[in-house]
Design a protein around this motif. Structure first.
Motif, short mmCIF file in Angstrom:
data_model
loop_
_atom_site.label_atom_id
_atom_site.label_comp_id
_atom_site.label_asym_id
_atom_site.label_seq_id
_atom_site.Cartn_x
_atom_site.Cartn_y
_atom_site.Cartn_z
N CYS A 126 0.93 -1.23 -0.04
CA CYS A 126 -0.04 0.22 -0.18
C CYS A 126 0.95 1.33 0.08
CB CYS A 126 -0.73 -0.19 1.46
SG CYS A 126 -2.36 -1.13 1.17
N GLY A 127 0.75 2.28 -0.87
CA GLY A 127 1.33 3.28 -1.13
C GLY A 127 2.80 3.26 -1.87
N VAL A 128 2.94 1.86 -2.43
CA VAL A 128 4.13 1.70 -3.00
C VAL A 128 3.61 1.34 -4.47
CG1 VAL A 128 5.98 -0.11 -3.12
CG2 VAL A 128 5.10 0.81 -1.02
N VAL A 129 3.03 0.34 -4.54
CA VAL A 129 2.55 -0.19 -6.08
C VAL A 129 1.31 0.59 -6.60
CG1 VAL A 129 3.34 -2.43 -5.69
CG2 VAL A 129 0.77 -1.85 -5.25
N ASP A 130 1.28 0.63 -7.78
CA ASP A 130 0.10 1.25 -8.69
C ASP A 130 -0.94 0.06 -8.48
OD1 ASP A 130 -1.94 2.06 -10.25
OD2 ASP A 130 -0.56 2.48 -12.06
N PRO A 131 -1.95 0.40 -7.74
CA PRO A 131 -2.85 -0.48 -7.72
C PRO A 131 -3.73 -1.04 -9.06
CG PRO A 131 -3.89 1.47 -6.83
CD PRO A 131 -2.34 1.62 -7.06
N GLY A 132 -3.71 -0.11 -10.09
CA GLY A 132 -4.40 -0.13 -11.22
C GLY A 132 -3.22 -1.09 -12.32
#
Lengths: 621, 151
Positions: free
Chosen positions: A144-150
């Protein structure tokens, strides 16, 4: 699938390496709901605008929430050959400074919260050494806050779906054994061992089985699941697929509350990408073994967090609970054996299969294994989403991670477990946060909401607030809950309005126990907890309201009055202009006065006064 | 969109009772609320009695039977917001917009409602206007934000 998976993972890792060791600047902005509400999208616009005119290639990545809500909007900048820096509270002015830095200017050190990569900068701490992160162990929240969730590639590069591959290779019994060894207990509130729940479902007769993800995070004051769904949706999908594989289901449902539009949006994208990659679809669990996931939007009913009510709602009915047994593991959705787990539980399942049960059980206590996410909010200096090993004390969470109480105030109480939980006083702060210890103290772990209060919160009014919520959300099916919560509320309203009587406390206690014993589901069985714990730990406040007709916190309106301090008032007229009932008189540059006879105690004067001249004082009703 | 043109909205869903909540959500999305005759249309599509449609629609707080304003202002009454003074935000909005909670302004511009929890607790107190969240509010801030809009 396995050879195919290896290819996908390698491609994703290469893509991730290109991003993290990019030769062009990379700017990541946290644009989850909390970031957005603090203005992250405007910050992003300014960054894009400022850098668009320059002859500079910049990559922008939108990520989920890193956790420290107090520091939103968060922007991380990675320049080639320089340390990666995370900037906090980046408003529009800050965004311009950061844009200048990216374009070759100076590092705006005043905005820097921490560095996040392997390289360091003197005077700026590493993120994991900052007070807010130091006591934390980020496992469920690692992405969370590291990867692009899209972008499924980001998640794949960081281990997503490798747990599923391992689960596919294991024999049926070994999967349950792995879960059992991990000690994972349900993260939604009750803490039931996950391996046992799944085993019940496997043993139940029936040809069709279902997996349900309970994403109806209804506890007011809690947002762990929202952050996880917005920041790392693939972890939840992977947990569901592993559940499907283990119990023999071909279909899963995510029941997500409608109040989380962004989580719903991100889930839809994640499911589509997982389908394209083959993690969902006709051969998801192996050749010819399908698994599909559908998202169902809730329609605003707290009781639907209760598993049988949730199932009723999924079936298109009023979300009302039914007596258990039979439990959903035996007879759930459309009468079929159904595993129903909470968002964080399923994300933890994925972790356990990615890293192994022993790795997972490294942290925690004898009976509460692993880490747990909490929404640490209220009157703390650093509110946000935190993840700590179970067994961490409330004091460590509130004072070390949360930075203590907002300046100038003192700790009074902490509430855990939402409307089903209870309030604890200062002398309970050293109990370890695990399922049993909290229960012994009269509260529950719940899904992870931790609300901290200072001396300005009235504990009787706080109990009234929760009973107002419970009475409103009671579905009406059973009498003890429908009538009992309403009656508790009326008594609490009387007390907070100066109409309490000597017998009220005893009445509250007796009625609370009856509501708990007689109610059909968890809502009624736990709704009196805020009343019982405030009576147990803050009884003197009840006594003050009832006997001496005072509210020690100066919060209950019927026990207070507003007065203007002679020495502080400079007659600026601001309060008189805004008073909605024209109840403040006085000439410009002269002392103003409040007419107590017309005052509605709205507090506008006190909020408006820039000189701190409006005081709240005790007044008998 | 008129109620008799709901065909395309409904046809996206299976004609089964379990589609009921999704159907009601889609109808409300397109009409803004659930007018009485839409409930009948939904009942026929889902193949359930009209009484069941009303029973379901009246159970969930998301569903409305009256039209709402173009801007839906929702005050969060979650725990963190409560501790942060949400009632003062609500009262300020009632005064500034000139309507009590649950009502819509005569010009159909604003509706004022409360919501159980927006989930933005780290930045409490907060409100949402048509699903867009504003955080760390004070009565002063909301007065400014809506006073300009009311002029």
């Amino acid at each position: 699938m396995t050879a195919g998976f290896e290819q996908l993972r390698q491609a994703a890792e290469e893509q991730w390496d290109r991003l993290t060791a990019s030769d062009t600047p990379v700017i990541t902005v946290g644009t989850a709901t909390c970031g957005r509400s603090a203005g992250a999208l405007d910050t992003l616009d300014v960054l894009r605008g400022e850098l668009a005119g320059r002859d500079l290639e910049v990559r922008f990545v939108e990520v989920g929430c890193l956790g420290p809500c107090y520091a939103e909007p968060l922007v991380t900048v990675s320049l080639p050959g320089a340390a990666t820096v995370c900037f906090a509270s980046v408003d529009l002015k800050g965004a311009r400074k950061i844009a200048a830095y990216v374009a070759g200017g100076e590092l705006p050190e005043d905005l820097a919260l921490a560095t996040t990569g392997p390289d360091s900068i003197p005077g700026i701490p590493d993120l994991m050494d900052t007070p807010v992160m130091k006591g934390q162990v980020r496992r469920v929240l690692r992405n969370c806050g590291v990867v692009d969730p899209g972008d499924i590639g980001h998640s794949l590069a960081r281990g997503a779906y490798s747990g599923l591959q391992r689960a596919i290779e294991l024999e049926g019994d070994a999967r349950i054994a792995e879960l059992e060894r991990s000690g994972l207990r349900g993260r939604g509130g009750a803490g039931f061992p996950v391996s046992r729940k799944w085993n019940f479902c496997i043993d139940a007769p029936g040809d069709t089985r279902y997996v349900i993800c309970n994403a109806d995070e209804g506890d007011p004051g809690a947002f762990m699941n929202r952050s996880l769904l917005e920041g790392d949706p693939h972890a939840v999908l992977e947990g569901m697929i592993i559940a499907g594989l283990t119990i023999g289901a071909a279909e899963g449902f995510i029941y997500c509350r409608a109040e989380y539009p962004l989580a719903l949006e991100r889930l839809a994208v994640a499911i589509e990408q997982a389908e394209q990659a083959g993690f969902l679809g006709p051969d998801a669990l192996g050749p010819g073994r399908p698994f599909r996931i559908k998202v169902k939007e809730g329609a605003g009913a707290f009781v639907c967090g209760e598993e049988t009510a949730l199932i009723a709602s999924l079936e298109g009915r009023r979300g009302m609970p039914r007596p258990r047994p039979p439990f959903p593991a035996v007879s759930g959705l459309w009468g079929c054996p159904t595993v129903i787990n909470n968002v964080e539980t399923l994300a933890s399942v994925a972790l356990i299969f990615q890293h192994g049960a022993d790795w997972y059980a490294e942290y925690g206590t004898a009976r509460s294994k692993g880490t747990k996410t909490f929404a640490l909010v209220g009157n703390v200096k650093r509110p946000g989403l935190v993840e700590v090993p179970l067994g961490t004390t409330l004091r460590e969470m509130i004072f070390d991670i949360g930075g203590g109480i907002s300046s100038g105030h003192q700790f009074k109480a902490v509430q855990t477990g939402g409307p089903s939980g209870g309030c604890l006083p200062e002398d309970k702060l050293d109990i370890p946060v695990d399922y049993e210890s909290l229960q012994e103290a009269g509260t529950i772990m719940g899904s992870g909401g931790i609300v901290v209060m200072d001396e300005r919160t009235c504990m009787v009014d706080f109990a009234r607030y929760f009973l107002d919520f419970a009475a409103d959300e009671s579905c009406g099916e059973c009498g003890p809950c429908r009538l009992g919560t309403r009656q508790l509320l009326r008594i609490l309203e009387d007390i907070t309005q100066g109409k309490g009587s000597a017998s009220d406390m005893e009445l509250l206690e007796g009625l609370s126990h009856n509501v708990m014993r007689g109610s059909l589901c968890g809502l009624g069985q736990t709704a009196p907890n805020p009343v019982l714990t405030t009576l147990r730990y803050f009884r003197d406040e009840y006594v003050a309201h009832i006997e001496s007709r005072t509210c020690p916190a100066l919060a209950c309106r019927d026990f207070i009055a507003f007065e203007i301090d002679e020495e502080m008032c400079n007659g600026c007229t601001a309060c008189a202009v805004l008073c909605p009932v024209d109840g403040i008189t006085g000439d410009r540059d002269h002392l103003h006065e409040i007419n107590a006879a017309v005052c509605i105690k709205c507090g506008v004067c006190s909020d408006t006064c820039s000189f701190g001249a409006v005081e709240t004082v005790s007044a008998r009703p | 969109m008129a109620t008799n043109n709901l065909g395309p909205v409904l046809s996206a869903f299976e004609r089964r009772p379990e589609s009921l909540i999704s159907l009601l959500q889609a109808v409300q999305e397109s009409l803004g609320y659930l007018p009485p005759d839409a409930l009948g249309t939904v009942a026929r599509h889902a193949r359930v009695p009209r009484s069941r449609v009303y029973g379901v629609a009246s159970f969930y707080s998301q569903f409305r039977f009256n039209p709402v304003g173009r801007q839906r202002v929702a005050v969060c009454r979650g725990t963190a917001c409560h501790v942060g003074g949400a009632r003062f935000i609500l009262e300020q909005l009632e005064r500034t917009l000139g309507i009590p909670e649950g009502q819509t302004t005569e010009d159909m511009e604003y509706s004022l409602e409360t919501v159980a929890c927006i989930g933005c607790c780290g930045l409490a107190p907060c409100i949402s206007v048509n699903d867009e969240v504003s955080a760390k509010l004070t009565p002063k801030k909301v007065r400014k934000q809506f006073k300009q809009a009311r002029k």
